[in-house]
Design a protein around this motif. Structure first.
Motif: not given
Length: 420
Positions: A57-60, A205-208, A277-279
């Motif tokens: 999937s292209a989305e993180t 919630v996020a990927t950093i 932010l990575a997501s």
């Protein structure tokens, strides 16, 4: 649709030994555990209208889980960990801080690291990776997958009958399992009530991505609005679970990305250098919820269908996999003897084995959240003193690690890495 009434199916419909509503990690791991133990001697079906997460999937990916030692051994024993491990990040140490958002430096009050056997404290993994690995394993083991949701349930003397939505017919099973989440449709159809309450908190919630290596270190910052967790991921990335009051969480999501990162930096602190932010960022409301019963006639509840706890200790999936281990152990022995997996005796054994653990864990997380999600000076002094006392008690820290890992005294065999 339970109890009296016209049968939902005809005698021509085949009967499964176990039918599991819900194709998430709990439902799939239960299906794989049963098939891995019993092989062709058991017919197991998983019902879920949603397809498994696609590869590439292209989305993180966004949602992550911390897999404790006992649940990891379960995944190893059933054959799923081999695919999950290369994408997982070991947690090699953990620090717990108590402070204020404006503190530039927060010193650890409590530090955990592996002792004795050298096993990581836990492993961080994306939920999608776990579900994909379990889906592949279930296909290999011969678990039937039905792309349908449950629209009706009727428990009988020998089988339960599950009507499928959108004219999909129906199936029968000697045991039905609700693994279909906190808003479980199957639990509702079985007329099992829940007790619980909402928290005035949401988790962002996020990927950093960060400039420096995290070295496998997880952190839990207790801030006045709620816990702020930094959880290591492979590479120079971490997952965050950022607790805020619900109104504040909604306001934060409306910020320009640069302004949101500035707010994030205040909580993250500068130890890992520049962050970004990575997501995408999403917010999830928090709630405590406990089913009044974990079983019914021809029915068992596992995972979020049975309980929902505050995520400050990352125990949600771990508690669900502990349910899986206990239920699998309760019914596999019966099935090997040709006995009924949906009979009252094995189901009663399962409920007794899980009820205290879930209640203790859930209320413990609730009490911790209430104790630390404030800035009352006397409470802050007492809790900081308590954390420091625990930090100076190695045996108590070892006990807490064992309990969080789910493989303490009396734990089900799968959590100890043993075959059923």
């Amino acid at each position: 649709m339970r109890g009296r009434g016209r049968s939902l199916v005809t005698d021509a419909i085949p009967v499964f030994d176990v039918a599991i509503a819900g194709g998430g990690a709990a439902g799939l791991s239960l299906a794989a555990s049963l098939k891995q133990a019993l092989g062709a001697g058991a017919s197991v079906a998983v019902l879920d209208p949603a397809p498994a997460p696609a590869y590439g999937s292209a989305e993180t990916p966004l949602r992550t889980v911390a897999i404790a030692g006992g649940p990891r051994r379960l995944l190893e024993r059933i054959g799923a960990w081999e695919e999950i491990e290369p994408k997982a990040q070991p947690i090699l140490k953990m620090d717990i801080m108590d402070g204020d958002v404006r503190d530039a430096v927060r010193l650890p009050h409590l530090h955990f690291e592996p002792r004795h056997n050298g096993e990581p404290l836990a492993h961080m993994a994306f939920t999608d990776d776990i579900v994909r690995a379990l889906t592949t394993l279930c296909e290999r083991l011969g678990v039937a997958r039905l792309a349908a949701s449950v629209a009706g349930f009727r428990s009988g003397k020998h089988v339960g009958e599950l009507a499928l939505a959108d004219g999909g017919g129906a199936i029968r099973a000697r045991l039905a399992v609700a693994a279909d989440g906190a808003r479980s449709r199957l639990r509702t159809l079985a007329e099992i009530q829940t007790i619980g309450w909402d928290y005035d908190q949401s988790g962002l919630v996020a990927t950093i991505a960060h400039e420096r290596d995290h070295e496998g270190r997880a952190e839990q910052h207790f801030l006045p609005a709620g816990p702020f967790a930094i959880l290591p991921l492979p590479g120079r990335q971490s997952s965050i679970v950022w607790n805020e009051r619900r109104a504040d969480a909604r306001a934060l999501l409306t910020l320009d990305p640069n302004d949101l990162v500035r707010e994030l930096e205040l909580r993250f602190t500068p130890k890992l250098g520049e962050i970004r932010l990575a997501s995408r960022v999403e917010a999830f409301p928090f709630r405590f919820q406990l089913a009044r019963r974990f079983i019914g006639q021809r029915l068992a509840l596992v995972g979020d269908a049975a309980h929902l706890v505050h995520p400050l200790a990352g125990q949600g999936l771990n508690l669900g996999l502990r349910d899986v281990a206990a239920l699998a152990e309760a019914i596999v022995g019966e099935m090997r003897l040709g006995l009924d997996p949906g009979a009252p005796a094995p189901l009663g054994s399962y409920e007794r084995s899980r009820r205290f653990d879930i209640a203790a864990s859930g209320m413990g997380m609730d009490a911790m959240n209430r104790l630390f999600s404030n800035d009352v000076a006397p409470l802050r002094l007492l809790r900081d003193l308590g954390l420091r006392l625990v930090d100076r008690a190695p045996q108590l820290k070892d006990f807490l690690i064992r309990e969080a890992g789910g493989a303490g005294r009396g734990a089900p065999k799968l959590l100890r890495g043993l075959a059923l």
